[in-house]
Structure formats: C-alpha cells, structure tokens
Design an enzyme around this catalytic site. Structure first.
Site, PDB file in Angstrom:
ATOM      1  N   LYS A  22      41.399  35.085  57.007  1.00  0.00           N
ATOM      2  CA  LYS A  22      41.932  35.229  58.065  1.00  0.00           C
ATOM      3  C   LYS A  22      42.670  36.715  58.163  1.00  0.00           C
ATOM      4  O   LYS A  22      42.502  37.232  59.361  1.00  0.00           O
ATOM      5  CB  LYS A  22      43.522  34.455  57.968  1.00  0.00           C
ATOM      6  N   ASN A  23      42.916  37.158  57.141  1.00  0.00           N
ATOM      7  CA  ASN A  23      43.467  38.729  57.351  1.00  0.00           C
ATOM      8  C   ASN A  23      42.366  39.732  57.677  1.00  0.00           C
ATOM      9  O   ASN A  23      42.835  41.025  57.993  1.00  0.00           O
ATOM     10  CB  ASN A  23      44.074  39.057  56.349  1.00  0.00           C
ATOM     11  N   CYS A 117      60.867  38.010  59.820  1.00  0.00           N
ATOM     12  CA  CYS A 117      60.041  37.299  58.994  1.00  0.00           C
ATOM     13  C   CYS A 117      60.509  36.460  57.758  1.00  0.00           C
ATOM     14  O   CYS A 117      61.253  37.205  57.151  1.00  0.00           O
ATOM     15  CB  CYS A 117      58.805  38.217  58.808  1.00  0.00           C
ATOM     16  N   ARG A 122      60.444  43.584  57.680  1.00  0.00           N
ATOM     17  CA  ARG A 122      58.823  44.168  57.586  1.00  0.00           C
ATOM     18  C   ARG A 122      58.726  45.070  58.934  1.00  0.00           C
ATOM     19  O   ARG A 122      58.399  45.038  59.976  1.00  0.00           O
ATOM     20  CB  ARG A 122      58.055  43.198  57.919  1.00  0.00           C
ATOM     21  N   ASP A 323      50.139  37.790  48.158  1.00  0.00           N
ATOM     22  CA  ASP A 323      50.089  36.706  48.866  1.00  0.00           C
ATOM     23  C   ASP A 323      49.602  35.500  47.759  1.00  0.00           C
ATOM     24  O   ASP A 323      49.319  34.546  48.129  1.00  0.00           O
ATOM     25  CB  ASP A 323      48.922  36.997  49.717  1.00  0.00           C
ATOM     26  N   ARG A 415      48.768  27.645  59.160  1.00  0.00           N
ATOM     27  CA  ARG A 415      48.763  29.071  59.851  1.00  0.00           C
ATOM     28  C   ARG A 415      47.398  29.904  59.050  1.00  0.00           C
ATOM     29  O   ARG A 415      46.797  30.722  59.383  1.00  0.00           O
ATOM     30  CB  ARG A 415      49.817  29.905  59.698  1.00  0.00           C
TER      31      ARG A 415
END
Ligand code: EPZ
Length: 436
Positions: A22-23, A117, A122, A323, A415
């Site tokens: 995803k990232n 967030c 952030r 993460d 997500r």
C-alpha cells in the site's frame, strides 16, 4: 459499518500470500502525474486507500482504471485542475504526495492540508520546507497549501531531517519534484524505507536520474521530461510482518509467500530473540538486495510455546517499524515476562492500549512508553478499531483470546489489509464479517 466476530483461541497453520505494498503504491500512483501519458502500476493491493487515491487523481483530470488483478492504469495526459480537494485529502493523508508532482508538472498546485489523525500530530512542515528550497513559493490559504513555481524548480542541497528523523512522504514529495528541476538536488536525511526505494526505482524507469537509493543521501539530477511507467510494486512488508505475528501469537506455523525478509530484518531479529522461528524459503525475489544471510522469496514463521519478553523502540527504516508496534504489543502481552515498548516516531500512537487492556492485557502507559507485563491469557471482549495498525493488533489478539471478540469499525482494517478474513480463515482463523 462492518463488524468482525472472532473466535479464539485458534492455531494458524498453512500458507498465506502477501499483497503488493500500500505505502509504495500510493506515492507511485502520484508519480504518474510527472509524465503525460498512460502509466500502469502492477500488483497494487485492492484497498480503500487505493480507491480514494484513484478518486484524487481522477479529480485532478487523470483517467484511472483498475483491473481485477490489481493493475491500475493512470492516464495523466491532461491535468485540468492541479487541486487536491479537502474532501478527499482529509480521508487519506497520503494525498499530500500529489503536491510535489503537480508543482513539477504544472508549475503550481493547491492541496488541502491533511486533517487530524488518530495516531497523533502529523505536520507537513518538512514537505513544505523541502519544496520551498527547490524554489517554490508556498502559502497557506483557507486550509490549502498553495504552491507556485511558474518559473520552474531549481536543484538544491536540502536537509530533510525533522524532530523524529527522516520523513517518508516528505522524501517522496521532494524527490518527485526534484526529478524535473533545473540542476542537481541532494536530499540529506532522506527516508530509507523500501517504499521510497521502490518509488525511486520506478522514477528511474521513467527516465529520472536518482542515485543513492536506499541510503540517507539521495542525489537527483533534474531532467527535461519523464515518460510513463509500467511498474510492479514491491510486496507489503507491514502486511508480511502482521502475518508473522499472527503465526507467533497463535503458536502456529505459516508459510508466508511473496515476503521480502531483507525488508524486515529488525522484525525477524526481534521475533527470533523471543523464541519464534523465522526461516527463509526459496530464491531471492526480484530486485531485492538480499544480505548474504537472508535470501528470500517466501519464509516460514513458527512458534510452539509462550514467547519471551523483549524491548522495542520504533525507528525509521532499517530500525523497528512503527507500523508493527501495535501488533507486537498484542504478542508481547502474552510473553513470559515484562517488555518495554517505546514509540519514537508517533509518540501518541497508542489507541490500541485501552482496547487490548479490555482484553485483559496488563499494560501501563507513561508518555510514549508502555510497559507490558505478560499474562497467561487474553479474554475476548467487544473492542473498537481506531486506526489501521491498531485494528490489526486487535484481530491478532482476538485470535489468541478465549471466547468471541467483536471488533467495531472494521473499515479501518480494510484501509490496509485486503479482505483479511478471507486470507486468514483458510489457515485456521474463525473470523466472521457482519454488517452492523
Ligand atoms: C508514512 O507516513 C506511512 N504512510 C506511515 O504508515 C508510517 O507510519 C510512516 O511513514 C512512518 O514510517 C504512508 O506511507 C502512506 P513520516 P508519513 O513523514 O510519511 C514527523 C500506515 O499504517 N513529520 O515519515 O506521513 C511526523 O509527525 C501508515 O500504513 C514532521 O514533523 O510519516 C512523524 O512524527 C501510518 N513534519 C515523523 O516525522 C513533516 O513534515 C515521521 O513521519 C513530516 C513528518
């Protein structure tokens, strides 16, 4: 508003396959803006964040089509409106990384400031500082970043470090903008995350001249133009790490396919230190710089008893990834002894602490440190998902807990994990998705 009902304890055994990252996919999709024409991203995961990013690109004028196999074609021939609308960017912070490409391609851009967030404060000040040092005029108007570089961007030497070290999307934004700047840019304290290396490899495939990939110093020699890409994204190391914890927390054995252990050395080292077996299987994957000790395409993760305690401090890559902090807290909550977890990237990233405590984990939080006293067992309870990785930790804890756990707000999980129940149930999980 789907809900998960998860029965535990279970023992996971069998094989799972890791999806595309995803990232890495998100900034690579933004890179399509840099080169007029049709780019194709192969192997992208089918996630809500990817769909939202596709909407963002469509909104600025791109034609985006997705194939069932995950391939996404992005035709950026015409960019009618270099504006990242609040309604889209507030739903997905990564939307900020269209700023650099729009500036380089159109000479101006307006992108909504990302909102709040769940994982903490952030800011994007370093992004703006870096783009400013490439010669852009940057102002904030009505919650929008208005950036102007009508006379073009100029290469520069830029220190991109911040209070928590490097910035991932900040590096992506500045690196992408610098590809079309006049002259050479040096980014010092660049992020070394594999997702940034993947983006840089894709940009070089488009005709960019980037060296120092994977190191904290990137050199970008500006070019006049770039051409569209056809590029396959790397596997998702955070998804792979989550599956590793799934094997360990359920005292199971998983063969994890399409996993690059070379991207997870800090994670593999920690798992081994607490008594979990992590072994490579098969030849190295495409393009992976596999350290002599870690050739990988697949790996086996197995655990037979209670894990030992450990201390974790999250750091920029190649340190321990933030993460995976929540997922490892769930695992260490069942360790034979006390562990300390220190969150150095997002000091407030602890929404999962209260929810895991509802499941009888013994956690004490003080500032950005949590002490974890291992318990014999976790107990099922109704819990609330708050953000992507915290919710993954709740799924892991629920598979080890006694009884049936219900997890609300499953959309957080969707997500970043594609249909996680369909990936884990075949290897022994008992996860049911119900519409609330
Ligand atoms: C990326 O976010 C990832 N998101 C995050 O993953 C990940 O947690 C994070 O990098 C760190 O690894 C994507 O790639 C889409 P940062 P990013 O800029 O780039 C501070 C997930 O779960 N900072 O590297 O937004 C910032 O507040 C997500 O998939 C500034 O102070 O993170 C943080 O404390 C969550 N000013 C630290 O730097 C800035 O201008 C690192 O943030 C930028 C960042």
């Amino acid at each position: 508003m789907d809900v998960f009902c998860i029965e535990g304890p279970v023992r996971l055994t069998g094989a799972v396959t890791v999806n595309g990252s995803k990232n890495a996919s998100l900034p690579i999709m933004a890179a399509a803006i840099l080169a007029p024409g049709k780019s194709v991203l192969k192997g992208a995961p089918r996630l809500s964040d990817i769909s939202v990013f596709s909407q963002l690109l469509t909104d600025i004028g791109c034609k985006v089509t997705s194939k069932p196999n995950g391939d996404i074609s992005i035709d950026s021939t015409s960019i009618g409106k270099p504006v990242g609308e609040y309604d889209i960017v507030r739903r997905m912070r990564a939307g900020i990384c269209i700023l650099g490409p729009l500036l380089a391609r159109c000479g101006r851009a307006e992108v909504s400031m990302p909102g709040g967030c769940a994982i903490g404060y952030r800011p994007v000040d370093i992004h703006l500082k870096g783009l400013g040092e490439l010669g852009a005029q940057i102002n904030l108007e009505n919650g929008y970043i208005v950036a102007d570089a009508t006379r073009g961007l100029r290469g520069n030497e830029i220190f991109l470090g911040g209070p928590f070290g490097s910035t991932v999307l900040g590096t992506a934004n500045v690196m992408m903008a610098a590809t079309l700047a006049k002259g050479t840019t040096v980014i010092e304290c660049a992020a070394c995350e594999p997702e940034i290396a993947d983006l840089a490899n894709c940009l070089n495939k488009m005709g960019a001249k980037i060296t120092g990939i994977g190191s904290p110093r990137l050199t970008i020699e500006g070019v006049k133009e770039l051409h569209p890409f056809e590029y396959e994204v790397i596997p998702d190391r955070i998804e792979a790490g989550t599956f590793m914890v799934a094997a360990a927390i359920t005292k199971g054995c998983l063969h994890i396919h399409n996993c690059r252990l070379g991207d997870l050395m800090a994670v593999a080292a920690l798992l081994r230190s607490i008594g979990v077996t992590v072994e490579a299987e098969g030849p190295p994957l495409r393009g992976e710089v596999s350290p002599s000790a870690e050739p990988t395409a697949d790996c086996i993760v197995a655990c037979s008893g209670r894990v030992r305690p450990a201390d974790i401090t999250t750091q920029p890559h190649p340190g321990f990834p933030t993460d995976l902090q929540a997922q490892f807290m769930a695992l260490l909550a069942l360790a034979e002894g006390n562990s300390i977890i220190i969150e150095k990237i997002f000091p407030d990233r602890f929404m999962h602490v209260a929810e895991l405590s509802r499941m009888a984990a013994d956690l004490r939080k003080e500032g950005s440190l949590v002490s974890v006293s291992g318990v014999n067992k976790l107990i099922a309870a109704p819990v609330m998902a708050s953000d992507l990785r915290a919710s993954a930790a709740l799924v892991l804890a629920a598979m080890a807990a006694e009884g049936t756990t219900t997890i609300n707000r499953v959309y957080h999980i969707d997500r970043g994990y594609e249909k996680i129940e369909e990936r884990l149930n075949p290897v022994g999980a008992k996860i049911t998705r119900e519409s609330d």
